[in-house]
Write a protein that holds these residues in place. Structure first.
Motif: not given
Length: 125
Positions: A114-124
């Motif tokens: 929760l709250g972690v944003v991966r390199k590619g950004g949050p999923p749409s």
């Protein structure tokens, strides 16, 4: 009725002629606006809850290898949707996130993200 028409009719219903408002008419207009805003909050919260259910169902239905790219993607997607749902609930005044963890049976692997944003950004979505 198209959504624009519905929206316009609500605006027209609460726009009172200038100088011809009484306290009662102003209260009625404010009540109508508050009811519309509350309705939108409820609908938005419901949509966010359905997105959580769908993401968790996809994660539970996954038959591939744990730790694979596909599995990690499903975990990230579920975590992003759970996070958005928790934030939406808090905006509506519901503060106890532990209830949704129990009600939705959210796995620990999702909760840890929760709250972690991966390199590619949050999923749409």
């Amino acid at each position: 009725m198209r959504s624009g028409e519905r929206y316009t009719s609500h605006i027209m219903a609460i726009r009172l002629p200038y100088g011809r408002t009484s306290l009662a008419a102003g209260d009625a207009a404010q009540g109508a606006l508050e009811a519309e805003l509350l309705n939108e909050k409820v609908e938005s919260l419901g949509r966010a809850g359905r997105r959580v259910e769908e993401a968790l169902a996809a994660l539970r239905a996954f038959a591939g290898e744990t730790g694979s790219v596909a599995h990690e993607s499903l975990l990230d997607d579920a975590a992003a949707k759970v996070w958005a749902f928790i934030v939406q609930r808090e905006l509506c005044g519901f503060r106890n996130a532990a209830l949704i963890v129990e009600d939705f049976a959210i796995p620990g692997d999702v909760m840890r993200r929760l709250g972690v944003v991966r390199k590619g950004g949050p999923p749409s979505g």
